[in-house]
Design an enzyme around this catalytic site. Structure first.
Site, PDB file in Angstrom:
ATOM      1  N   ASN A 214       0.692  -1.230  -0.053  1.00  0.00           N
ATOM      2  CA  ASN A 214      -0.119  -0.005  -0.187  1.00  0.00           C
ATOM      3  C   ASN A 214       0.801   1.431   0.076  1.00  0.00           C
ATOM      4  O   ASN A 214       0.582   2.314  -0.340  1.00  0.00           O
ATOM      5  CB  ASN A 214      -0.783  -0.011   1.005  1.00  0.00           C
ATOM      6  CG  ASN A 214      -1.438   1.258   1.332  1.00  0.00           C
ATOM      7  OD1 ASN A 214      -2.373   1.695   0.733  1.00  0.00           O
ATOM      8  ND2 ASN A 214      -1.282   1.942   2.468  1.00  0.00           N
TER       9      ASN A 214
ATOM     10  N   TYR B  49       3.881   9.558 -12.035  1.00  0.00           N
ATOM     11  CA  TYR B  49       3.007   8.737 -11.109  1.00  0.00           C
ATOM     12  C   TYR B  49       2.336   7.793 -11.786  1.00  0.00           C
ATOM     13  O   TYR B  49       2.271   6.356 -11.376  1.00  0.00           O
ATOM     14  CB  TYR B  49       1.867   9.629 -10.442  1.00  0.00           C
ATOM     15  CG  TYR B  49       1.156   9.157  -9.564  1.00  0.00           C
ATOM     16  CD1 TYR B  49       1.502   8.461  -8.318  1.00  0.00           C
ATOM     17  CD2 TYR B  49      -0.295   8.922  -9.739  1.00  0.00           C
ATOM     18  CE1 TYR B  49       0.451   7.718  -7.393  1.00  0.00           C
ATOM     19  CE2 TYR B  49      -1.194   8.320  -9.062  1.00  0.00           C
ATOM     20  CZ  TYR B  49      -0.856   7.666  -7.815  1.00  0.00           C
ATOM     21  OH  TYR B  49      -1.743   7.192  -6.955  1.00  0.00           O
TER      22      TYR B  49
END
Length: 245
Positions: free
Chosen positions: A87, A152
């Protein structure tokens, strides 16, 4: 014996909600954090109050040696790992012409290399156990790309490809690998996005809302559960219909 889940970047946001969700369903939890010890220890206490065992371990997932030390500690005390949730991640909003090498490397070091580092130590134990679940946190932008977030988007696209490839490799060992690729979620990651932009996102999202961390935790728990035991190599994208592909 209670199953054990390691959730990276779990002192806050989606990771924190996920840790609590898994603990509520009988898992013991490893809380991984990079800096905020106070937040990490607070979720450990919450999990302990649920009657589950929890341990907070500080480690920067982008650093191989710190990840190795974290797994050594986990296996010293628990001898097993049932679920790994990659995560931990960072985002950045920058025009492509303004992305320098440091920006590029920083995102890949955390988002991609961090995932690799954790899998590198989790996979041998899961193969030994002949069972395990790996869940990777991706993004809608890893599927369709985003303007001003080329770096990203590239990291999340890499996560998706990694997920599919590793699922094929580990399936014969009874290890499932999937990814969750949310749209905008109400966490610190979007805290600096102007309200007017968030409202615009809501307007163009068919379900008319920003995602919530506890809802993403529900998807992650489902993917770790026996209810999804025939699912691997999939990229699940809860995004309210913002993108339908």
């Amino acid at each position: 014996m209670n199953k054990l889940a390691l959730i990276t970047g779990s002192s806050r946001g989606i990771g924190r909600s996920t840790a609590k969700k898994f603990a509520e369903n009988g898992y013991n939890i490893i809380i991984n954090y990079k800096e905020n010890e106070e937040m990490a220890e607070s979720i450990v206490r919450e999990i302990n109050e649920l009657g589950r065992i929890a341990m907070a371990i500080k480690a920067d997932v982008s650093k191989y040696n710190e990840v190795e030390n974290m797994f050594n500690e986990i296996f010293k005390y628990f001898k097993r790992l049932d679920v790994l949730i990659n995560n931990a991640g960072i985002a950045d909003l920058t025009l492509f012409n303004d992305i320098d090498e440091e920006h590029w490397r920083k995102l890949f070091d955390t988002n991609v290399h961090g995932m690799f580092n954790c899998c590198k130590f989790a996979v041998p134990k899961m193969i030994e156990q002949r069972q395990g679940v790996i869940l990777n946190m991706s993004s809608i932008w890893g599927i369709v790309g985003s303007s001003c977030e080329t770096h990203y988007s590239a990291t999340k696209g890499a996560i998706n490809a990694f997920t599919k490839a590793l699922a094929k490799e580990l399936g014969p060992s009874n290890i499932r690998v999937n990814a969750v690729a949310p749209g905008a979620v109400d966490t610190d990651m979007i805290s600096e996005v102007p309200d007017e932009i968030l409202e615009k996102i809501k307007e163009i999202t068919p379900l008319g809302e920003i995602g919530k961390p506890d809802k993403i935790a529900e998807y992650l728990y489902f993917l770790a559960s026996d209810k999804s035991d025939h699912m691997t190599g999939q990229i699940i994208s809860p995004n309210g219909g913002f993108t339908i592909y």
